[in-house]
Scaffold this active site. Structure first.
Site, mmCIF file in Angstrom:
data_model
loop_
_atom_site.group_PDB
_atom_site.id
_atom_site.type_symbol
_atom_site.label_atom_id
_atom_site.label_comp_id
_atom_site.label_asym_id
_atom_site.label_seq_id
_atom_site.Cartn_x
_atom_site.Cartn_y
_atom_site.Cartn_z
ATOM 1 N N GLU A 1 13.646 25.699 5.254
ATOM 2 C CA GLU A 1 13.105 26.900 4.595
ATOM 3 C C GLU A 1 13.427 28.158 5.415
ATOM 4 O O GLU A 1 13.726 29.220 4.853
ATOM 5 C CB GLU A 1 11.596 26.736 4.381
ATOM 6 C CG GLU A 1 11.315 25.654 3.335
ATOM 7 C CD GLU A 1 9.850 25.243 3.274
ATOM 8 O OE1 GLU A 1 9.311 24.812 4.329
ATOM 9 O OE2 GLU A 1 9.248 25.340 2.201
ATOM 10 N N GLU B 1 9.047 16.791 2.948
ATOM 11 C CA GLU B 1 7.577 16.875 2.959
ATOM 12 C C GLU B 1 6.914 15.825 2.074
ATOM 13 O O GLU B 1 5.800 15.395 2.327
ATOM 14 C CB GLU B 1 7.128 18.281 2.513
ATOM 15 C CG GLU B 1 7.440 19.387 3.507
ATOM 16 C CD GLU B 1 8.793 20.044 3.319
ATOM 17 O OE1 GLU B 1 9.676 19.443 2.663
ATOM 18 O OE2 GLU B 1 8.972 21.163 3.837
ATOM 19 N N GLY C 1 10.229 22.978 7.010
ATOM 20 C CA GLY C 1 10.171 24.397 7.339
ATOM 21 C C GLY C 1 11.450 24.893 8.006
ATOM 22 O O GLY C 1 11.797 26.074 7.899
ATOM 23 N N ALA D 1 7.730 22.325 9.945
ATOM 24 C CA ALA D 1 6.457 22.836 10.444
ATOM 25 C C ALA D 1 5.876 21.796 11.399
ATOM 26 O O ALA D 1 6.213 20.608 11.318
ATOM 27 C CB ALA D 1 5.516 23.086 9.280
HETATM 28 C C1 HXC Z 1 5.697 17.925 15.123
HETATM 29 C C2 HXC Z 1 7.564 16.699 15.574
HETATM 30 C C3 HXC Z 1 8.149 17.104 14.362
HETATM 31 C C4 HXC Z 1 7.409 17.991 13.523
HETATM 32 C C5 HXC Z 1 9.529 15.805 15.383
HETATM 33 N N1 HXC Z 1 8.451 15.893 16.169
HETATM 34 N N2 HXC Z 1 9.367 16.526 14.280
HETATM 35 N N3 HXC Z 1 6.353 17.102 15.949
HETATM 36 N N4 HXC Z 1 6.185 18.367 13.942
HETATM 37 N N5 HXC Z 1 7.881 18.461 12.378
HETATM 38 C C6 HXC Z 1 8.232 15.238 17.467
HETATM 39 C C7 HXC Z 1 8.023 13.745 17.318
HETATM 40 O O1 HXC Z 1 6.698 13.462 17.007
HETATM 41 C C8 HXC Z 1 8.419 13.271 18.692
HETATM 42 O O2 HXC Z 1 7.332 13.471 19.574
HETATM 43 C C9 HXC Z 1 9.526 14.205 19.102
HETATM 44 O O3 HXC Z 1 9.396 15.370 18.269
HETATM 45 C C10 HXC Z 1 10.911 13.604 18.845
HETATM 46 O O4 HXC Z 1 10.975 13.156 17.483
HETATM 47 P P1 HXC Z 1 11.515 11.732 17.065
HETATM 48 O O5 HXC Z 1 11.011 11.466 15.714
HETATM 49 O O6 HXC Z 1 11.208 10.714 18.116
HETATM 50 O O7 HXC Z 1 13.099 12.000 17.074
HETATM 51 P P2 HXC Z 1 14.224 11.262 16.206
HETATM 52 O O8 HXC Z 1 13.968 9.769 16.191
HETATM 53 O O9 HXC Z 1 15.508 11.768 16.742
HETATM 54 O O10 HXC Z 1 14.021 11.764 14.705
HETATM 55 C C11 HXC Z 1 14.286 13.126 14.353
HETATM 56 C C12 HXC Z 1 13.654 13.483 12.975
HETATM 57 C C13 HXC Z 1 12.188 13.116 12.950
HETATM 58 C C14 HXC Z 1 14.415 12.712 11.877
HETATM 59 C C15 HXC Z 1 13.894 14.976 12.764
HETATM 60 O O11 HXC Z 1 11.544 13.666 14.121
HETATM 61 C C16 HXC Z 1 11.450 13.600 11.754
HETATM 62 O O12 HXC Z 1 11.567 13.035 10.674
HETATM 63 N N6 HXC Z 1 10.628 14.659 11.938
HETATM 64 C C17 HXC Z 1 9.759 15.189 10.892
HETATM 65 C C18 HXC Z 1 10.556 15.930 9.841
HETATM 66 C C19 HXC Z 1 9.626 16.442 8.740
HETATM 67 O O13 HXC Z 1 8.949 15.680 8.069
HETATM 68 N N7 HXC Z 1 9.595 17.740 8.574
HETATM 69 C C20 HXC Z 1 8.763 18.402 7.594
HETATM 70 C C21 HXC Z 1 7.499 18.847 8.253
HETATM 71 S S1 HXC Z 1 6.346 19.499 7.086
HETATM 72 P P3 HXC Z 1 6.896 12.355 20.664
HETATM 73 O O14 HXC Z 1 5.613 12.898 21.225
HETATM 74 O O15 HXC Z 1 6.783 11.069 19.926
HETATM 75 O O16 HXC Z 1 8.051 12.368 21.632
HETATM 76 C C22 HXC Z 1 6.897 21.010 6.720
HETATM 77 C C23 HXC Z 1 6.104 21.660 5.609
HETATM 78 C C24 HXC Z 1 6.105 23.146 5.678
HETATM 79 O O17 HXC Z 1 7.825 21.514 7.253
HETATM 80 C C25 HXC Z 1 4.871 23.700 5.007
HETATM 81 C C26 HXC Z 1 4.040 24.570 5.912
HETATM 82 C C27 HXC Z 1 2.877 25.233 5.244
#
Ligand code: HXC
Length: 255
Positions: A109, A129, A106, A63
């Site tokens: 999911e 998460e 997400g 998400a």
């Molecule tokens: C918003 C995101 C994002 C996300 C990545 N980005 N994931 N933005 N939401 N979920 C953005 C980063 O901020 C970054 O922006 C750009 O994408 C590239 O990401 P990097 O982190 O620089 O890339 P990398 O080093 O290759 O790492 C990849 C990654 C990492 C391991 C996937 O991005 C990561 O851990 N992302 C988050 C994963 C996560 O926690 N997902 C769960 C989300 S919560 P900039 O501007 O810096 O370039 C969820 C809950 C659902 O899903 C419930 C809903 C109700």
């Protein structure tokens, strides 16, 4: 459309998530566009399967954290944030996820809402998460547990660790692992095969498999048998069995 690319080839519709600057993070806009695009196609008798995919590097990194970060609990409750994903899950058209790279939060999911999961060798699955101070919110605690069992679901959800494609296949999250450069072809071939069968039988088969999650064995077997009996009211049953006996290809109409 700002967040998706849609392509239709014959009876197969491929949706490509396209927010590359944020690794296909699932925003409210993306969800709205996905539902608006697929809703009319879900009832189109000329559409037999959906393929959902991302880019080579990422399926979806979860998400959209930026979009959610500032919201209050009341905002989340009033918006019923992401409840629309259940509409996606309930589409009756078979959904095939073609996954390359990250399918996290997400994204994982979304994969679990699909009926078939074709993963490339590079695919990475997880529910991270907990590292953000929250928990999965689009069904992850429920669907992952049903798919891979309590032990592995707890491991993934409590530690936030990821699984590679092979582990995910062994665990029951993934249908097939293929080389990365084969995922789209493999997913589209599976989609074309499904789309070529009787739409009525395919829908019935999906409903019966899904029923297994929500019923006892004896209830589920009875449900299946009644649905099986009902399919003998279709033209497609007559056509499929006649074609076999006449040693020719069947021509299904969905009737
Ligand atoms: C918003 C995101 C994002 C996300 C990545 N980005 N994931 N933005 N939401 N979920 C953005 C980063 O901020 C970054 O922006 C750009 O994408 C590239 O990401 P990097 O982190 O620089 O890339 P990398 O080093 O290759 O790492 C990849 C990654 C990492 C391991 C996937 O991005 C990561 O851990 N992302 C988050 C994963 C996560 O926690 N997902 C769960 C989300 S919560 P900039 O501007 O810096 O370039 C969820 C809950 C659902 O899903 C419930 C809903 C109700």
């Amino acid at each position: 459309m700002n967040t998706l690319k849609l392509e239709r080839q014959g009876r197969v519709v491929t949706v490509r998530l396209h927010r590359p600057h944020v690794l296909n993070a699932l925003s409210a806009e993306l969800l709205a566009e996905l539902l608006d695009a697929l809703r009319p196609l879900d009832t189109d008798p000329d559409v037999g399967a959906f393929v959902v995919t991302g880019s080579e590097k990422v399926f979806a990194a979860g998400a959209d954290i930026k979009e959610m970060a500032g919201k209050s609990a009341v905002d989340m409750a009033h918006e019923d944030y992401f409840s629309g994903w259940e509409e996606f899950a309930a589409f009756r058209t078979p959904k095939i996820a073609a996954v390359s790279g990250y399918a996290l939060g997400g994204g994982c999911e979304l994969v679990m809402m699909c009926d078939l999961v074709i993963a490339g060798e590079s695919a990475v699955f997880g529910q991270p998460e907990i590292k953000l101070g929250v928990i999965p919110g689009i069904g992850g605690t429920q669907r992952l547990t049903r798919l891979v069992g309590r032990a592995k679901a707890m491991d993934l959800i409590l530690t936030g660790r990821t699984m590679n494609a092979r582990e995910a296949e062994r665990a029951g999250l993934v249908s097939r692992v293929v080389p990365d450069d084969r995922i789209t072809t493999e997913a589209e071939q599976a989609a074309e095969a499904i789309a070529s069968y009787s739409r009525t039988a395919v829908t019935a088969a999906r409903e019966c498999v899904d029923r297994a999650e929500n019923s006892s064995l004896s209830e589920g077997v009875l449900f299946e048998r009644r649905v099986f009996h009902a399919l003998f009211a279709t033209e497609d049953q007559k056509e499929g069995m006649s074609a076999f006996l006449e040693k020719r290809e069947p021509r299904f109409t969905g009737r």
